[in-house]
Motif scaffolding. Structure first.
Motif, mmCIF file in Angstrom:
data_model
loop_
_atom_site.group_PDB
_atom_site.id
_atom_site.type_symbol
_atom_site.label_atom_id
_atom_site.label_comp_id
_atom_site.label_asym_id
_atom_site.label_seq_id
_atom_site.Cartn_x
_atom_site.Cartn_y
_atom_site.Cartn_z
ATOM 1 N N LEU A 40 -143.447 -45.231 -8.435
ATOM 2 C CA LEU A 40 -143.175 -46.626 -9.028
ATOM 3 C C LEU A 40 -144.304 -46.519 -10.303
ATOM 4 C CD1 LEU A 40 -142.821 -49.403 -6.329
ATOM 5 C CD2 LEU A 40 -140.891 -48.286 -7.784
ATOM 6 N N ALA A 41 -145.447 -45.996 -10.065
ATOM 7 C CA ALA A 41 -146.512 -45.952 -11.273
ATOM 8 C C ALA A 41 -145.776 -44.923 -12.357
ATOM 9 C CB ALA A 41 -147.627 -45.455 -10.616
ATOM 10 N N THR A 42 -144.841 -44.158 -12.176
ATOM 11 C CA THR A 42 -144.334 -43.220 -12.975
ATOM 12 C C THR A 42 -143.221 -43.909 -13.822
ATOM 13 O OG1 THR A 42 -142.939 -42.025 -11.440
ATOM 14 C CG2 THR A 42 -145.030 -41.245 -11.774
ATOM 15 N N LEU A 43 -142.828 -44.964 -13.423
ATOM 16 C CA LEU A 43 -141.670 -45.502 -13.909
ATOM 17 C C LEU A 43 -141.917 -46.770 -14.822
ATOM 18 C CD1 LEU A 43 -139.209 -45.371 -10.757
ATOM 19 C CD2 LEU A 43 -139.223 -43.884 -12.872
ATOM 20 N N PRO A 44 -140.974 -47.406 -15.858
ATOM 21 C CA PRO A 44 -141.343 -48.271 -16.722
ATOM 22 C C PRO A 44 -141.133 -49.633 -15.763
ATOM 23 C CG PRO A 44 -139.242 -47.459 -17.056
ATOM 24 C CD PRO A 44 -139.583 -46.486 -16.039
ATOM 25 N N LEU A 89 -134.939 -43.539 -7.718
ATOM 26 C CA LEU A 89 -135.278 -44.828 -8.174
ATOM 27 C C LEU A 89 -135.309 -45.049 -9.509
ATOM 28 C CD1 LEU A 89 -138.817 -44.761 -6.236
ATOM 29 C CD2 LEU A 89 -136.525 -45.680 -5.492
ATOM 30 N N ALA A 90 -135.401 -44.168 -10.530
ATOM 31 C CA ALA A 90 -135.315 -44.277 -11.806
ATOM 32 C C ALA A 90 -133.723 -44.600 -12.371
ATOM 33 C CB ALA A 90 -135.567 -43.042 -12.530
ATOM 34 N N LEU A 91 -132.662 -44.246 -11.420
ATOM 35 C CA LEU A 91 -131.278 -44.571 -11.768
ATOM 36 C C LEU A 91 -131.262 -46.133 -11.651
ATOM 37 C CD1 LEU A 91 -129.385 -42.246 -9.530
ATOM 38 C CD2 LEU A 91 -129.695 -41.979 -11.848
ATOM 39 N N ALA A 102 -127.704 -51.900 -7.463
ATOM 40 C CA ALA A 102 -128.280 -51.490 -6.236
ATOM 41 C C ALA A 102 -127.765 -50.033 -6.135
ATOM 42 C CB ALA A 102 -127.580 -52.098 -4.973
ATOM 43 N N LEU A 103 -128.803 -49.149 -5.247
ATOM 44 C CA LEU A 103 -128.613 -47.871 -5.159
ATOM 45 C C LEU A 103 -127.656 -47.558 -4.018
ATOM 46 C CD1 LEU A 103 -131.907 -45.957 -5.171
ATOM 47 C CD2 LEU A 103 -130.276 -46.098 -6.989
ATOM 48 N N HIS A 203 -131.572 -38.106 -2.834
ATOM 49 C CA HIS A 203 -131.815 -38.549 -1.367
ATOM 50 C C HIS A 203 -132.851 -39.915 -1.531
ATOM 51 C CE1 HIS A 203 -130.373 -35.094 0.508
ATOM 52 N NE2 HIS A 203 -131.317 -34.464 0.365
ATOM 53 N N ALA A 204 -132.240 -40.908 -0.684
ATOM 54 C CA ALA A 204 -133.005 -42.264 -0.595
ATOM 55 C C ALA A 204 -132.623 -42.718 0.846
ATOM 56 C CB ALA A 204 -132.614 -43.263 -1.790
#
Length: 471
Positions: A40-44, A89-91, A102-103, A203-204
């Motif tokens: 999450l730290a790599t995402l906005p 997650l970025a999607l 929702a994913l 994958h998730a």
């Protein structure tokens, strides 16, 4: 087609549900909780607020409600026992759209940690849990939910209602593991428009034990995230012509465009210019002029697809850009109509051109007014506090019948699905129809073909909208 011309910067607050024992399982980055936090730290993401054990499902849900009440932007909820690609997650979290989403994975292989959902038109229309059945399920929920800023009130209300039901035992034997699943059920049943963010081959998965966690982490290395990002920039539900005659080769232009720092609006501008040149060549009236116009109009559509693919790849799009792009599509097409009419010497051609233009306006009006009616209905339902279905109801609607039932059955057959997509005469098929008939015959044949095929498409669309509205 492109999704937009510009990007509006937006960030999301994340509620991390660290309430299940599995979040403390070990991974290469420490625990699964540590791993998700690092991703999450790599995402906005604006901030990460963890909900820790302390009172069961009711307490977890009240924690989500509290954060939703005070947040000033979108809020995402995800469990800390999730093992997922960062790109997955970025999607959802790096997507500039402000709405809810929702994913999902577009498969039907449901499992206790993969609740079933039904996706129609890119939206989740039915969601399930361990005791919510979803007839005609065609996808599974993968544990990450985002509520847009406009839907935070609905998220908070639903979380509080579910907390009350859980505390009084009316939800039955459910655990904190199902908190995010139940929130999705509540949002969908309340009429909130929830975008289905498909993860494709990424994958998730949520895990319950160390062996499952190790296996899930190992599976991540089997997927090339960069390639998947490129693949996902190509529309999965596009028309036949765009899919097989454009996207098969424009995908190879995306990375060069990124290296050249081309913005989607730059490519859109080139598309508009190409369509204008096509109209000029069509107005010349000769066989050579029609051939040149047909080629330029095809290339205009190619650029029209490319700028959307570039926008999705770089995640640089906005509602304003989407509106501007839609307007550009209409203007380019109508400019070509004018060029064709100018280049034809026969009588009655302008009447045919105007009729074709009016038919397209009517078709777009059918689509846009229906979409607007759905939005208004959802807004009114949320405003008056009337959820579409009870949270305690065990079934998410029945099997569709009539026109809708036929449409759902057609979706299961590949050939029928492509025929269904083509019969509505989307812009790719219209481009091909105009280019082929203008180059091979003349403008009269082009307009008559548009009127005949477009008339059938309009009736098909109208019947579908009436059936869905009645349902």
């Amino acid at each position: 087609m492109p999704d937009s011309l510009t990007r509006e910067t937006t960030t999301t607050s994340v509620v991390l549900l660290a309430t299940t024992p599995a979040c403390k399982l070990s991974s290469s980055a420490g625990t699964l909780l540590d791993r998700v936090t690092d991703q999450l730290a790599t995402l906005p993401v604006r901030e990460i607020q963890a909900v820790t054990p302390g009172g069961g499902l009711g307490a977890d849900l009240r924690g989500v409600a509290k954060i939703a009440r005070i947040s000033t932007g979108a809020v995402a909820v995800l469990p800390a026992d999730l093992v997922a690609h960062t790109e997955a997650l970025a999607l959802l979290l790096d997507h500039p759209a402000r709405g809810s989403g929702a994913l999902v994975s577009h498969d039907a292989a449901t499992a206790p940690m993969r609740p079933p959902v039904r996706v129609e038109g890119g939206k989740i229309v039915a969601a399930g849990s361990s005791f919510h059945v979803v007839p005609e399920a065609n996808a599974t929920f993968r544990g990450v939910l985002k509520a847009g800023e406009a839907d935070l009130g609905a998220l908070a209300d639903i979380a509080e209602e579910l907390a009350e039901l859980a505390d009084t035992g009316k939800l039955g034997p459910v655990t904190p593991v199902e908190a995010v699943d139940l929130l999705l059920v509540g949002l969908v049943r309340a009429g909130v428009s929830v975008r289905a963010a498909g993860i494709g081959p990424l994958h998730a998965d949520r895990v319950t034990g160390q062996i499952a966690a190790d296996t899930a982490v190992a599976r991540l290395a089997e997927v090339d995230e960069a390639k998947v990002r490129l693949d996902l920039s190509i529309k999965a539900d596009d028309g036949f012509f765009a899919t097989f005659f454009v996207s098969t080769w424009t995908r190879h232009l995306i990375k060069p465009a990124v290296r050249l720092k081309l913005a989607p609006n730059t490519v859109t501008g080139a598309s508009i210019g190409m369509a204008a040149l096509a109209a000029v060549w069509f107005s010349e009236g000769s066989q050579g002029g029609r051939l040149a116009g047909a080629l330029l109009f095809y290339l205009s559509f190619v650029l029209d697809c490319l700028d959307g693919q570039l926008a999705r790849y770089t995640r640089t799009f906005s509602p304003l850009g989407a509106w501007a792009d839609g307007m550009a599509d209409r203007l380019k097409e109508y400019a070509v109509y004018v060029g064709l009419a100018l280049g034809f010497a026969g009588a009655g051609i302008w009447q045919l051109a105007v009729a074709a233009m009016i038919l397209q306006v009517v078709r777009h009006a059918i689509d846009q007014t229906y979409a607007g009616a759905l939005t208004d209905a959802a807004r009114v339902g949320a405003q008056w506090g009337r959820p579409a279905r009870s949270l305690l109801e065990s079934a998410d609607g029945g099997r569709a019948r009539g026109v809708l039932g036929l449409a759902q059955r057609l979706e299961r057959d590949a050939i029928a699905r492509w025929l269904k997509k083509s019969v509505v005469l989307p812009i790719g098929e219209r481009t091909a129809l105009i280019a082929v008939t203008a180059a091979g015959w003349n403008a009269r044949v082009t307009f008559l073909s548009l009127l005949c095929w477009g008339g059938v498409a309009a009736l098909y669309q109208l019947a579908g909208r009436i059936a869905r509205s009645a349902r």
